[in-house]
Each structure stands twice: as structure tokens, then as C-alpha cells.
Design a protein around this motif. Structure first.
Motif, PDB file in Angstrom:
ATOM      1  N   HIS A 234       0.834  -1.198   0.000  1.00  0.00           N
ATOM      2  CA  HIS A 234       0.000   0.000   0.000  1.00  0.00           C
ATOM      3  C   HIS A 234       0.874   1.256   0.000  1.00  0.00           C
ATOM      4  O   HIS A 234       0.558   2.249  -0.661  1.00  0.00           O
ATOM      5  CB  HIS A 234      -0.911  -0.009   1.227  1.00  0.00           C
ATOM      6  CG  HIS A 234      -1.998   1.026   1.182  1.00  0.00           C
ATOM      7  ND1 HIS A 234      -2.801   1.233   0.079  1.00  0.00           N
ATOM      8  CD2 HIS A 234      -2.413   1.927   2.108  1.00  0.00           C
ATOM      9  CE1 HIS A 234      -3.657   2.210   0.332  1.00  0.00           C
ATOM     10  NE2 HIS A 234      -3.435   2.651   1.553  1.00  0.00           N
ATOM     11  N   MET A 235       1.997   1.191   0.720  1.00  0.00           N
ATOM     12  CA  MET A 235       2.908   2.334   0.742  1.00  0.00           C
ATOM     13  C   MET A 235       3.483   2.581  -0.649  1.00  0.00           C
ATOM     14  O   MET A 235       3.577   3.714  -1.118  1.00  0.00           O
ATOM     15  CB  MET A 235       4.039   2.079   1.758  1.00  0.00           C
ATOM     16  CG  MET A 235       3.594   2.275   3.199  1.00  0.00           C
ATOM     17  SD  MET A 235       4.684   1.536   4.439  1.00  0.00           S
ATOM     18  CE  MET A 235       6.178   2.430   4.198  1.00  0.00           C
ATOM     19  N   ARG A 236       3.855   1.481  -1.319  1.00  0.00           N
ATOM     20  CA  ARG A 236       4.431   1.614  -2.656  1.00  0.00           C
ATOM     21  C   ARG A 236       3.428   2.263  -3.621  1.00  0.00           C
ATOM     22  O   ARG A 236       3.765   3.149  -4.407  1.00  0.00           O
ATOM     23  CB  ARG A 236       4.826   0.238  -3.160  1.00  0.00           C
ATOM     24  CG  ARG A 236       5.379   0.306  -4.561  1.00  0.00           C
ATOM     25  CD  ARG A 236       5.860  -1.046  -5.012  1.00  0.00           C
ATOM     26  NE  ARG A 236       6.799  -0.859  -6.094  1.00  0.00           N
ATOM     27  CZ  ARG A 236       7.763  -1.684  -6.393  1.00  0.00           C
ATOM     28  NH1 ARG A 236       7.943  -2.761  -5.678  1.00  0.00           N
ATOM     29  NH2 ARG A 236       8.568  -1.435  -7.397  1.00  0.00           N
ATOM     30  N   GLN A 237       2.161   1.795  -3.489  1.00  0.00           N
ATOM     31  CA  GLN A 237       1.104   2.343  -4.331  1.00  0.00           C
ATOM     32  C   GLN A 237       0.924   3.845  -4.088  1.00  0.00           C
ATOM     33  O   GLN A 237       0.766   4.626  -5.014  1.00  0.00           O
ATOM     34  CB  GLN A 237      -0.202   1.644  -3.978  1.00  0.00           C
ATOM     35  CG  GLN A 237      -0.961   1.117  -5.156  1.00  0.00           C
ATOM     36  CD  GLN A 237      -2.145   0.292  -4.668  1.00  0.00           C
ATOM     37  OE1 GLN A 237      -2.680   0.548  -3.590  1.00  0.00           O
ATOM     38  NE2 GLN A 237      -2.530  -0.691  -5.443  1.00  0.00           N
ATOM     39  N   HIS A 238       0.966   4.207  -2.806  1.00  0.00           N
ATOM     40  CA  HIS A 238       0.767   5.609  -2.443  1.00  0.00           C
ATOM     41  C   HIS A 238       1.875   6.465  -3.036  1.00  0.00           C
ATOM     42  O   HIS A 238       1.615   7.542  -3.588  1.00  0.00           O
ATOM     43  CB  HIS A 238       0.751   5.726  -0.922  1.00  0.00           C
ATOM     44  CG  HIS A 238       0.499   7.114  -0.425  1.00  0.00           C
ATOM     45  ND1 HIS A 238      -0.685   7.776  -0.653  1.00  0.00           N
ATOM     46  CD2 HIS A 238       1.275   7.976   0.275  1.00  0.00           C
ATOM     47  CE1 HIS A 238      -0.628   8.979  -0.108  1.00  0.00           C
ATOM     48  NE2 HIS A 238       0.553   9.124   0.457  1.00  0.00           N
ATOM     49  N   VAL A 239       3.108   5.988  -2.943  1.00  0.00           N
ATOM     50  CA  VAL A 239       4.232   6.747  -3.491  1.00  0.00           C
ATOM     51  C   VAL A 239       4.097   6.855  -5.012  1.00  0.00           C
ATOM     52  O   VAL A 239       4.337   7.915  -5.597  1.00  0.00           O
ATOM     53  CB  VAL A 239       5.565   6.077  -3.096  1.00  0.00           C
ATOM     54  CG1 VAL A 239       6.723   6.720  -3.841  1.00  0.00           C
ATOM     55  CG2 VAL A 239       5.772   6.181  -1.598  1.00  0.00           C
ATOM     56  N   ALA A 240       3.641   5.774  -5.644  1.00  0.00           N
ATOM     57  CA  ALA A 240       3.460   5.794  -7.095  1.00  0.00           C
ATOM     58  C   ALA A 240       2.400   6.817  -7.504  1.00  0.00           C
ATOM     59  O   ALA A 240       2.455   7.384  -8.588  1.00  0.00           O
ATOM     60  CB  ALA A 240       3.060   4.398  -7.584  1.00  0.00           C
ATOM     61  N   GLN A 241       1.437   7.059  -6.609  1.00  0.00           N
ATOM     62  CA  GLN A 241       0.392   8.050  -6.901  1.00  0.00           C
ATOM     63  C   GLN A 241       0.768   9.433  -6.380  1.00  0.00           C
ATOM     64  O   GLN A 241      -0.085  10.220  -5.988  1.00  0.00           O
ATOM     65  CB  GLN A 241      -0.935   7.620  -6.283  1.00  0.00           C
ATOM     66  CG  GLN A 241      -1.550   6.417  -6.967  1.00  0.00           C
ATOM     67  CD  GLN A 241      -2.650   5.787  -6.155  1.00  0.00           C
ATOM     68  OE1 GLN A 241      -2.906   6.201  -5.023  1.00  0.00           O
ATOM     69  NE2 GLN A 241      -3.297   4.782  -6.713  1.00  0.00           N
ATOM     70  N   ASN A 242       2.070   9.671  -6.314  1.00  0.00           N
ATOM     71  CA  ASN A 242       2.579  10.977  -5.917  1.00  0.00           C
ATOM     72  C   ASN A 242       2.350  11.295  -4.439  1.00  0.00           C
ATOM     73  O   ASN A 242       2.218  12.450  -4.060  1.00  0.00           O
ATOM     74  CB  ASN A 242       1.956  12.077  -6.781  1.00  0.00           C
ATOM     75  CG  ASN A 242       3.023  13.067  -7.209  1.00  0.00           C
ATOM     76  OD1 ASN A 242       4.218  12.768  -7.118  1.00  0.00           O
ATOM     77  ND2 ASN A 242       2.594  14.223  -7.654  1.00  0.00           N
ATOM     78  N   GLY A 243       2.277  10.273  -3.619  1.00  0.00           N
ATOM     79  CA  GLY A 243       2.198  10.493  -2.177  1.00  0.00           C
ATOM     80  C   GLY A 243       3.592  10.612  -1.594  1.00  0.00           C
ATOM     81  O   GLY A 243       4.583  10.287  -2.248  1.00  0.00           O
ATOM     82  N   ALA A 244       3.662  11.097  -0.374  1.00  0.00           N
ATOM     83  CA  ALA A 244       4.960  11.223   0.302  1.00  0.00           C
ATOM     84  C   ALA A 244       4.859  10.537   1.659  1.00  0.00           C
ATOM     85  O   ALA A 244       3.893  10.736   2.381  1.00  0.00           O
ATOM     86  CB  ALA A 244       5.316  12.691   0.484  1.00  0.00           C
ATOM     87  N   ILE A 245       5.841   9.704   1.962  1.00  0.00           N
ATOM     88  CA  ILE A 245       5.793   8.952   3.218  1.00  0.00           C
ATOM     89  C   ILE A 245       7.117   9.120   3.951  1.00  0.00           C
ATOM     90  O   ILE A 245       8.184   9.056   3.346  1.00  0.00           O
ATOM     91  CB  ILE A 245       5.577   7.439   2.949  1.00  0.00           C
ATOM     92  CG1 ILE A 245       4.342   7.210   2.088  1.00  0.00           C
ATOM     93  CG2 ILE A 245       5.457   6.678   4.265  1.00  0.00           C
ATOM     94  CD1 ILE A 245       4.120   5.764   1.709  1.00  0.00           C
ATOM     95  N   ILE A 246       7.032   9.334   5.249  1.00  0.00           N
ATOM     96  CA  ILE A 246       8.226   9.180   6.072  1.00  0.00           C
ATOM     97  C   ILE A 246       7.861   8.178   7.151  1.00  0.00           C
ATOM     98  O   ILE A 246       6.828   8.280   7.792  1.00  0.00           O
ATOM     99  CB  ILE A 246       8.745  10.515   6.657  1.00  0.00           C
ATOM    100  CG1 ILE A 246       9.991  10.270   7.485  1.00  0.00           C
ATOM    101  CG2 ILE A 246       7.685  11.254   7.461  1.00  0.00           C
ATOM    102  CD1 ILE A 246      10.791  11.527   7.759  1.00  0.00           C
ATOM    103  N   THR A 247       8.678   7.154   7.292  1.00  0.00           N
ATOM    104  CA  THR A 247       8.362   6.103   8.236  1.00  0.00           C
ATOM    105  C   THR A 247       9.604   5.666   9.000  1.00  0.00           C
ATOM    106  O   THR A 247      10.724   5.779   8.500  1.00  0.00           O
ATOM    107  CB  THR A 247       7.739   4.888   7.510  1.00  0.00           C
ATOM    108  OG1 THR A 247       7.411   3.899   8.473  1.00  0.00           O
ATOM    109  CG2 THR A 247       8.688   4.292   6.486  1.00  0.00           C
ATOM    110  N   THR A 248       9.397   5.206  10.222  1.00  0.00           N
ATOM    111  CA  THR A 248      10.474   4.572  10.971  1.00  0.00           C
ATOM    112  C   THR A 248      10.140   3.097  11.048  1.00  0.00           C
ATOM    113  O   THR A 248       8.995   2.701  10.884  1.00  0.00           O
ATOM    114  CB  THR A 248      10.558   5.094  12.407  1.00  0.00           C
ATOM    115  OG1 THR A 248       9.335   4.779  13.069  1.00  0.00           O
ATOM    116  CG2 THR A 248      10.774   6.576  12.442  1.00  0.00           C
ATOM    117  N   SER A 249      11.149   2.303  11.286  1.00  0.00           N
ATOM    118  CA  SER A 249      10.914   0.875  11.468  1.00  0.00           C
ATOM    119  C   SER A 249      12.209   0.257  11.942  1.00  0.00           C
ATOM    120  O   SER A 249      13.284   0.613  11.463  1.00  0.00           O
ATOM    121  CB  SER A 249      10.479   0.250  10.149  1.00  0.00           C
ATOM    122  OG  SER A 249      10.578  -1.140  10.255  1.00  0.00           O
TER     123      SER A 249
END
Lengths: 209, 222
Positions: A174-189
Motif C-alpha cells: 500500500h505504501m508503494r502504491q501511495h508513493v506511485a500516486q505521488n504520495g509522500a511517506i516518512i516512516t520509521t521501522s
């Protein structure tokens, strides 16, 4: 410049400098993987980005303008999933999400929400008080927000905690899809992101004494 | 506006009905404290009439302290508060709605109970009317001012006693004017002045408290 930019951020907690002069930009279409040992200041940095706490020095800007002046625009474009799930244990998953959507001005369509919860493997648990669910299931309910509100910026603090491998794969896709749709994510893990999450930039915080 | 009603008001009402026992307990506490007085001081009708208004108000303040923390405690610990703050709704408006719901679910039942309490303590009809008016004007003030203190102490573990220590002194003026109004009623004197002062305090709190609560919550998040 488009995106969320941090300019020379400094954060000091209890006389310990967590980071100084930290500058980076979170651009649409990018995934930033924030790494660092315990106590390095990852959560503090994410909370500063959301606006929940203020940096000791430095500034944030959104699309080139100071963030302070466009807090409302930013909040509309932001989903934050923190350590705390933000779910009330006495309310059911559906109720929690309905009220959350109303607060955040997202449209609440029960059929869609059932579908998202089913996708997350919560069939039959929609009307159970959240406190009765397992830690992983509660985390899934919290993460279902990422499907329910349209927002450009996702700020995720340890989103994989308590998730099983299927859950992690689902979220990474889902994160990959969001980035592909011009989303921006910052995550820790604390566990490395797999290839499913797509291309990413790494931002490393060192533990400073 | 719709977000406040659908997202906060309805949520808190739903929660209140789900956690009925938590609401009933302070009310039972109030009732029991009030029954203790005739037992401890003696059931002389004149004595009870003399101390009645003060007893009801003191019991109301003490029981309100038990329920006060509910306003923000759960929201703080489960992270709902963070989500409110990022929702784009003004935090002061959210605080105002939460205080309103808190007042509705914890003090409105008290107002319904109050005829019974008045009978217990041998209050005259005049005194009861005055008591009712002071409760209607005064209890929202308890909720508003209490919520500021809850906002400040919510991040502390076991902030309960500290909350009481912070709030009891602040409630003294309210107690003085409220009981003085009822005393005046007992003597068939006008008590509009006392009501006006309580009303003025309420208006001031209504104007300022939501912003103070919002600020206190922001500080607690930091």
C-alpha cells in the motif's frame, strides 16, 4: 519548492541534544525511511514534522511557505499513525473510524470501510470493542486510516509493530502504491523495509551523547 | 462544525453511555457524602437546613473532582488527542464540545437528583429554587475550569490528587457566592447579586477557558 521541507531542525530533550541542524525535504512521490537506534530522536522528529511538538530551533515549510501559516491545509493532507493507536477501547472499530473520519473531514462510507477492514483481515471484528482485539489487530484498525482518508503526506511511527508478515507485506504494498500516486511517506521501522515498499531514501539519525 | 458534532459530540455521548458505571460512581459518591452529614451531625431539622446548601455544594465539588479526569485522560493515553490535534478542527472548539458533553453527562443528572437532596436536608422551596439556579450557573464553571487543570495534569501519571489540590482553591469563590445565594433565599432576601456574580464568572470562563484548555493540551503534548 514543493513538499514538506525541514530546515536546520534542532531538538533538545532533557538537556540532551537529539539532533541539530537537520535539513531534508519530503517530496511527493518519495518514501523516506528514517533509521536510528533507540533514543536517537526518531519519534521526536516525526512529532515535530506533524506539528504536535515544536522544534527548539529551525523551521518547517510546506510548498515553500512557512508551515505555521498553512496548518489547516497541511492537516488535511496528513495522516499520522503514531505509537499510540488513537483508538478508544470501548468503541468498536467501525465507530472509531466513523468518528475519526468525521473529525478529519473525510467522507465515511460504511460499505467502503467494511471492505478496507476485510482487506486487513478483520472480518467479523468490525463491531467488537477495540479493547477485545489483539495488539496486531488493533494496529490494523489504526492503519486502516491509510485507506480511508485521501492525503498526500503519511507520517508513520513504527507502523509495523505487532503486525504479522502478511500485515507487513500488505502495508508495504500500500505504501508503494501511495508513493506511485505521488504520495509522500516518512516512516520509521526497526526491521528493514523489504523491496515491496519500493524505492526509498534513507535518513539516519545517530545516537548522540 | 459538522465535524465537531459528528466526530466529537456524538463520540463522547456514545462513550458516556457505554461507560455508564463510570458516570454513576461520582453521583453515588455525592449521594453518600450527603447522607453522612445527618448521621454525623445529627438529624435536627434546623441544623440540616443551616448546613444543607453548603453540604450539597461541597459534595458536588468533591464528586466533580472524581469525574473530572475523564474529560481528557483516556484520549491522552490512547492517542486520540494527537489525532484531534491533527484533524484540522480548532482545538479550542474541540475542548468546548468535550466540556459541554462532560457537563451534560455528569452534572445534569445531579440537577435531576437535587430535589431528593433538598428533601434530605430539609431545604425550603425558596432555598431549593436558589440552590437549583446556583447549580445550573455554577456547575458549567466547574467543568470549564476543571478541564484547564485536567489539560495541564493529563500527562502526569497519578495526577488525581494534584488535580484536587489545584482546583479546590479555585472553586472557593464559587462556593462562597453559591451558598450565600441560598442563605439569602432562606431569609427571603433577594439573591440576584450572587447569581449575577456567578453568571459573570461563567461568562468569563466560557470565553477564555476553551483557549486555555487548548493551550494546556498543547503543552501536555510537547
Amino acid at each position: 519548492m514543493a513538499g514538506l521541507a525541514a530546515d536546520n531542525l534542532t531538538c533538545i530533550k532533557r538537556d540532551r541534544v537529539l539532533f541539530t541542524d537537520l535539513s531534508f525535504a519530503l517530496l511527493p512521490g518519495r518514501l523516506i525511511y528514517l533509521r536510528g537506534p533507540n533514543g536517537a530522536g526518531k519519534t521526536s522528529l516525526l512529532r515535530i514534522l506533524t506539528g504536535l511538538s515544536a522544534p527548539d530551533a529551525g523551521e518547517l515549510s510546506l510548498d515553500g511557505q512557512p508551515l505555521e501559516r498553512q496548518r489547516d491545509t497541511f492537516n488535511q493532507q496528513l495522516i499520522y499513525v503514531g505509537h499510540k493507536a488513537g483508538l478508544n477501547g470501548a468503541l468498536t472499530a467501525m465507530e472509531n473510524l466513523r468518528f475519526w473520519c468525521a473529525q478529519h473531514g473525510a467522507e465515511f462510507v460504511p460499505a467502503d470501510t467494511y471492505r478496507v477492514l476485510a482487506l486487513l483481515g478483520l472480518v467479523g471484528l468490525e463491531e467488537v470493542p477495540v479493547r477485545m482485539l489483539s495488539a496486531g489487530q488493533q494496529r490494523r484498525v489504526a492503519l486502516s486510516r491509510l485507506w480511508l482518508k485521501k492525503a498526500t503526506y503519511w507520517i508513520l511511527d513504527e507502523p509495523f509493530t505487532a503486525l504479522d508478515t502478511d500485515g507487513i507485506a500488505l502495508l508495504e504494498k500500500h505504501m508503494r502504491q501511495h508513493v506511485a500516486q505521488n504520495g509522500a511517506i516518512i516512516t520509521t521501522s526497526h526491521q528493514p523495509l523489504s523491496d515491496l515498499a519500493g524505492p526509498m531514501e534513507e535518513l539516519v539519525l545517530e545516537y548522540r551523547l | 462544525m459538522n465535524g465537531l458534532y459528528q466526530g466529537i459530540f456524538k463520540r463522547d455521548i456514545a462513550l458516556a453511555f457505554r461507560q455508564r458505571s463510570e458516570l454513576a460512581q461520582p453521583l453515588m459518591f455525592l449521594l453518600m457524602v450527603i447522607t453522612l452529614f445527618p448521621l454525623g451531625i445529627g438529624p435536627g431539622p434546623m441544623t440540616l437546613q443551616k448546613i444543607g446548601p453548603g453540604v450539597i455544594w461541597i459534595a458536588a465539588i468533591l464528586s466533580s473532582l472524581l469525574a473530572m479526569e475523564r474529560i481528557f485522560r483516556d484520549d491522552f493515553w490512547d492517542g486520540s488527542l494527537e489525532q484531534y490535534m491533527l484533524s484540522g478542527l480548532p482545538v479550542s472548539a474541540i475542548a468546548g464540545v468535550k466540556v459541554l458533553v462532560h457537563w451534560l453527562v455528569s452534572f445534569l443528572p445531579l440537577a435531576l437528583f437535587s430535589p431528593l437532596l433538598a428533601l434530605f436536608l430539609n431545604l425550603t422551596v425558596d432555598m431549593y429554587v436558589a440552590l437549583m439556579l446556583t447549580l445550573v450557573l455554577g456547575t458549567p464553571l466547574l467543568s470549564l475550569v476543571g478541564a484547564i487543570a485536567v489539560g495541564l495534569t493529563v500527562g502526569l501519571q497519578r495526577g488525581g490528587v494534584l488535580l484536587a489540590l489545584l482546583l479546590i482553591p479555585v472553586f472557593i469563590p464559587l462556593l462562597i457566592f453559591a451558598t450565600s445565594a441560598v442563605d439569602s433565599a432562606a431569609l427571603q432576601l433577594p439573591y440576584r447579586a450572587q447569581l449575577a456574580i456567578i453568571g459573570a464568572m461563567l461568562l468569563l470562563a466560557m470565553a477564555a477557558a476553551p483557549f486555555a484548555i487548548a493551550y494546556a493540551l498543547k503543552v501536555s503534548q510537547n
